[in-house]
Design a protein around this motif. Sequence first.
Motif, short mmCIF file in Angstrom:
data_model
loop_
_atom_site.label_atom_id
_atom_site.label_comp_id
_atom_site.label_asym_id
_atom_site.label_seq_id
_atom_site.Cartn_x
_atom_site.Cartn_y
_atom_site.Cartn_z
N SER A 35 1.13 -1.26 0.27
CA SER A 35 -0.15 -0.30 -0.02
C SER A 35 0.92 1.15 -0.01
O SER A 35 0.44 2.25 -0.59
CB SER A 35 -0.64 0.02 1.15
OG SER A 35 -0.47 -0.52 2.38
N ARG A 36 2.00 0.77 0.74
CA ARG A 36 3.05 2.54 0.54
C ARG A 36 4.16 2.33 0.57
O ARG A 36 4.63 0.56 0.74
CB ARG A 36 2.47 3.31 2.02
CG ARG A 36 2.92 2.75 3.40
CD ARG A 36 2.39 3.66 4.00
NE ARG A 36 2.56 3.82 5.34
CZ ARG A 36 3.94 3.23 6.04
NH1 ARG A 36 5.09 3.30 5.20
NH2 ARG A 36 4.10 2.46 7.09
N ARG A 55 6.94 0.82 -7.30
CA ARG A 55 5.66 1.21 -7.52
C ARG A 55 5.54 0.41 -6.12
O ARG A 55 3.87 -0.15 -5.78
CB ARG A 55 4.49 0.49 -8.86
CG ARG A 55 4.44 1.47 -9.89
CD ARG A 55 3.67 0.71 -10.68
NE ARG A 55 3.77 1.70 -11.77
CZ ARG A 55 2.90 1.40 -12.64
NH1 ARG A 55 2.18 0.31 -12.99
NH2 ARG A 55 2.22 2.74 -13.46
N ASN A 56 6.59 -0.08 -5.36
CA ASN A 56 5.88 -1.09 -4.42
C ASN A 56 6.16 -2.17 -4.66
O ASN A 56 5.22 -2.76 -3.89
CB ASN A 56 5.80 -0.18 -3.42
CG ASN A 56 6.74 0.66 -2.52
OD1 ASN A 56 8.10 1.25 -2.24
ND2 ASN A 56 5.79 1.80 -2.28
N THR A 57 6.05 -2.71 -6.10
CA THR A 57 5.43 -4.33 -6.07
C THR A 57 6.49 -5.31 -6.37
O THR A 57 7.25 -5.26 -6.62
CB THR A 57 4.75 -3.95 -7.45
OG1 THR A 57 5.54 -3.69 -8.56
CG2 THR A 57 3.51 -3.11 -6.79
N VAL A 58 5.88 -6.51 -5.79
CA VAL A 58 7.08 -8.12 -6.70
C VAL A 58 6.34 -8.91 -7.29
O VAL A 58 4.88 -8.54 -6.92
CB VAL A 58 7.74 -8.10 -5.15
CG1 VAL A 58 6.94 -8.31 -4.25
CG2 VAL A 58 8.73 -8.82 -5.40
N ALA A 59 7.03 -9.66 -7.82
CA ALA A 59 6.22 -10.43 -8.60
C ALA A 59 7.16 -11.57 -8.93
O ALA A 59 8.63 -11.92 -8.31
CB ALA A 59 6.10 -10.58 -10.48
N LEU A 60 6.37 -12.99 -8.97
CA LEU A 60 7.56 -14.15 -8.66
C LEU A 60 7.03 -14.76 -10.09
O LEU A 60 5.19 -15.69 -9.49
CB LEU A 60 6.82 -14.80 -7.52
CG LEU A 60 7.27 -15.90 -6.91
CD1 LEU A 60 8.78 -16.17 -7.51
CD2 LEU A 60 6.90 -17.17 -5.86
#
Length: 123
Positions: free
Chosen positions: A25-26, A76-81
């Motif tokens: 969220s942040r 964007r403070n996102t991560v993918a796997l």
Amino acid sequence: QVHLVESGGGLVQAGGSLGLSCAASRRPFSGYTMGWFRQAPGKDREFVAAIYWPSGSKYYADSVKGRFAISGDNARNTVALQMNSLKPDDTAIYYCAAGPGPYVYSESHYSYWGQGTQVTVSS
């Protein structure tokens, strides 16, 4: 508080692929790790993969090296796997987590956790 939301879980045949995503969220911390853990039925939660910013260094458990790939968007403070060549042993609830600093392997160093998303790999 930082809220983490996972998505992308589901059912897949052995040998197939599945992609998971996690969004915070942040910004969790000034320097932080976002990682993935998993918990299979009857087993403890274990480390899967993580990425540390600002360096962008990536880390993997031995059990998933060469099959899983972690990526992220620091802005964007996102991560993918991305999970490839999936095995029935990969069946677990997958959790996204965030913590301060570069301590990526230990569950105890993570401060925030998502609700988890189920990944089931059939034989």
